[in-house]
Design a protein around this motif. Sequence first.
Motif, PDB file in Angstrom:
ATOM      1  N   MET A   1      17.614  78.599  20.841  1.00 52.81           N
ATOM      2  CA  MET A   1      17.090  77.755  19.763  1.00 52.81           C
ATOM      3  C   MET A   1      17.548  76.296  19.957  1.00 52.81           C
ATOM      4  N   ARG A   2      16.617  75.381  19.830  1.00 52.55           N
ATOM      5  CA  ARG A   2      16.944  73.962  19.952  1.00 52.55           C
ATOM      6  C   ARG A   2      17.742  73.520  18.727  1.00 52.55           C
ATOM      7  N   GLN A   3      18.866  72.865  18.969  1.00 54.91           N
ATOM      8  CA  GLN A   3      19.723  72.404  17.889  1.00 54.91           C
ATOM      9  C   GLN A   3      19.776  70.881  17.863  1.00 54.91           C
ATOM     10  N   TYR A   4      19.788  70.334  16.638  1.00 54.15           N
ATOM     11  CA  TYR A   4      19.853  68.887  16.479  1.00 54.15           C
ATOM     12  C   TYR A   4      20.954  68.505  15.498  1.00 54.15           C
ATOM     13  N   VAL A   5      21.602  67.392  15.792  1.00 52.57           N
ATOM     14  CA  VAL A   5      22.488  66.724  14.847  1.00 52.57           C
ATOM     15  C   VAL A   5      21.793  65.421  14.488  1.00 52.57           C
ATOM     16  N   ILE A   6      21.448  65.263  13.216  1.00 47.39           N
ATOM     17  CA  ILE A   6      20.686  64.094  12.776  1.00 47.39           C
ATOM     18  C   ILE A   6      21.630  62.985  12.329  1.00 47.39           C
ATOM     19  N   TYR A   7      21.384  61.793  12.849  1.00 52.45           N
ATOM     20  CA  TYR A   7      22.192  60.637  12.459  1.00 52.45           C
ATOM     21  C   TYR A   7      21.262  59.542  11.930  1.00 52.45           C
ATOM     22  N   THR A   8      21.567  59.054  10.741  1.00 52.75           N
ATOM     23  CA  THR A   8      20.823  57.942  10.153  1.00 52.75           C
ATOM     24  C   THR A   8      21.799  56.827   9.809  1.00 52.75           C
ATOM     25  N   ARG A   9      21.297  55.615   9.766  1.00 49.96           N
ATOM     26  CA  ARG A   9      22.159  54.469   9.454  1.00 49.96           C
ATOM     27  C   ARG A   9      21.357  53.410   8.724  1.00 49.96           C
ATOM     28  N   VAL A  10      21.974  52.848   7.713  1.00 49.20           N
ATOM     29  CA  VAL A  10      21.429  51.660   7.058  1.00 49.20           C
ATOM     30  C   VAL A  10      22.573  50.697   6.823  1.00 49.20           C
ATOM     31  N   SER A  11      22.239  49.428   6.719  1.00 47.91           N
ATOM     32  CA  SER A  11      23.215  48.427   6.308  1.00 47.91           C
ATOM     33  C   SER A  11      22.716  47.830   5.006  1.00 47.91           C
ATOM     34  N   THR A  12      23.555  47.092   4.321  1.00 47.32           N
ATOM     35  CA  THR A  12      23.146  46.509   3.042  1.00 47.32           C
ATOM     36  C   THR A  12      21.953  45.593   3.218  1.00 47.32           C
ATOM     37  N   GLU A  13      21.833  44.954   4.396  1.00 51.97           N
ATOM     38  CA  GLU A  13      20.694  44.070   4.642  1.00 51.97           C
ATOM     39  C   GLU A  13      19.409  44.854   4.859  1.00 51.97           C
ATOM     40  N   ASP A  14      19.552  46.106   5.359  1.00 54.24           N
ATOM     41  CA  ASP A  14      18.385  46.912   5.706  1.00 54.24           C
ATOM     42  C   ASP A  14      17.759  47.618   4.515  1.00 54.24           C
ATOM     43  N   GLN A  15      18.499  47.784   3.433  1.00 60.00           N
ATOM     44  CA  GLN A  15      18.089  48.686   2.374  1.00 60.00           C
ATOM     45  C   GLN A  15      16.661  48.471   1.887  1.00 60.00           C
ATOM     46  N   GLY A  16      16.270  47.201   1.702  1.00 58.53           N
ATOM     47  CA  GLY A  16      14.958  46.965   1.115  1.00 58.53           C
ATOM     48  C   GLY A  16      13.864  46.651   2.110  1.00 58.53           C
ATOM     49  N   LYS A  17      14.163  46.748   3.419  1.00 56.11           N
ATOM     50  CA  LYS A  17      13.175  46.363   4.411  1.00 56.11           C
ATOM     51  C   LYS A  17      12.308  47.541   4.816  1.00 56.11           C
ATOM     52  N   SER A  18      11.013  47.324   4.870  1.00 53.94           N
ATOM     53  CA  SER A  18      10.086  48.386   5.244  1.00 53.94           C
ATOM     54  C   SER A  18      10.373  48.855   6.662  1.00 53.94           C
ATOM     55  N   GLY A  19      10.423  50.184   6.855  1.00 52.85           N
ATOM     56  CA  GLY A  19      10.617  50.753   8.175  1.00 52.85           C
ATOM     57  C   GLY A  19      12.056  50.968   8.562  1.00 52.85           C
ATOM     58  N   LEU A  20      12.998  50.467   7.769  1.00 53.63           N
ATOM     59  CA  LEU A  20      14.396  50.589   8.135  1.00 53.63           C
ATOM     60  C   LEU A  20      15.207  51.406   7.138  1.00 53.63           C
ATOM     61  N   GLY A  21      14.618  51.761   5.995  1.00 54.06           N
ATOM     62  CA  GLY A  21      15.356  52.504   4.985  1.00 54.06           C
ATOM     63  C   GLY A  21      15.507  53.965   5.358  1.00 54.06           C
ATOM     64  N   LEU A  22      16.304  54.661   4.580  1.00 54.26           N
ATOM     65  CA  LEU A  22      16.544  56.080   4.850  1.00 54.26           C
ATOM     66  C   LEU A  22      15.271  56.905   4.766  1.00 54.26           C
ATOM     67  N   GLN A  23      14.416  56.589   3.793  1.00 57.75           N
ATOM     68  CA  GLN A  23      13.186  57.366   3.634  1.00 57.75           C
ATOM     69  C   GLN A  23      12.309  57.256   4.879  1.00 57.75           C
ATOM     70  N   ALA A  24      12.225  56.046   5.451  1.00 57.34           N
ATOM     71  CA  ALA A  24      11.424  55.852   6.656  1.00 57.34           C
ATOM     72  C   ALA A  24      12.028  56.598   7.844  1.00 57.34           C
ATOM     73  N   GLN A  25      13.346  56.604   7.937  1.00 53.66           N
ATOM     74  CA  GLN A  25      14.001  57.323   9.034  1.00 53.66           C
ATOM     75  C   GLN A  25      13.759  58.822   8.918  1.00 53.66           C
ATOM     76  N   GLU A  26      13.886  59.347   7.708  1.00 51.75           N
ATOM     77  CA  GLU A  26      13.639  60.777   7.494  1.00 51.75           C
ATOM     78  C   GLU A  26      12.192  61.138   7.788  1.00 51.75           C
ATOM     79  N   ARG A  27      11.276  60.232   7.444  1.00 49.65           N
ATOM     80  CA  ARG A  27       9.858  60.476   7.738  1.00 49.65           C
ATOM     81  C   ARG A  27       9.635  60.600   9.238  1.00 49.65           C
ATOM     82  N   ASP A  28      10.209  59.676  10.015  1.00 47.18           N
ATOM     83  CA  ASP A  28      10.027  59.707  11.466  1.00 47.18           C
ATOM     84  C   ASP A  28      10.643  60.970  12.069  1.00 47.18           C
TER      85      ASP A  28
END
Length: 218
Positions: A1-28
Amino acid sequence: MRQYVIYTRVSTEDQGKSGLGLQAQERDIDIFLANFSEAPWQITGRYQDVQSGGDNDRPELGKALAVVRKTGAELLVAKLDRLSRKVAFIANLMDDPKVKLRVASMPQADKFQLHIYAALAEQERKFISERTKAALRIAKEKGVKLGGLRDTTLKRNEAIQQKANAEAAKLITVIGPMRDRGKTLTAIAEALNNMGVATSRGGDWTAMQVSRVLARAA
């Protein structure tokens, strides 16, 4: 079985920018798992830093890499710049024989291509740094209290995390027993949809969303 460890990151500057937020990362990441990953797959762990991509010393990334090296799972990030914008840092990871790296937005990229993208990402980091300095100067000239804006962002992020933890604690009472009986993530998602249980955003359940609840509850 293929196993993954998911890593996401945001900075305070990134929070409101389209394409860089957590929701966008989870979508991708969801798109990658649904369309490009070998099946079956399993999420071994989830880690998230709220920190600049220019900082190499990130505690959650360290934990993620430790799990990757120990279990043989692949480190999965949404975009290369979520891992780092430094060429040397990314190159060292790719040279580590115990680290397998997958980038959701570049599912077919090989090491050579990732090196090129890493070089471009480092240039972008330098540009972002200068752009941020310019924005701070303008804000200061307008009398904006920069510390107050940062504190507001942190409090909002804490509230979001607390809400997610509370929802996971409720859902695990339903999801946990099904998982213990050996039901797959897809089967659990279908059961939740059939029972009319909505996600936090009011949508239908997917295997990935069930996996998030299990990881958060754990």
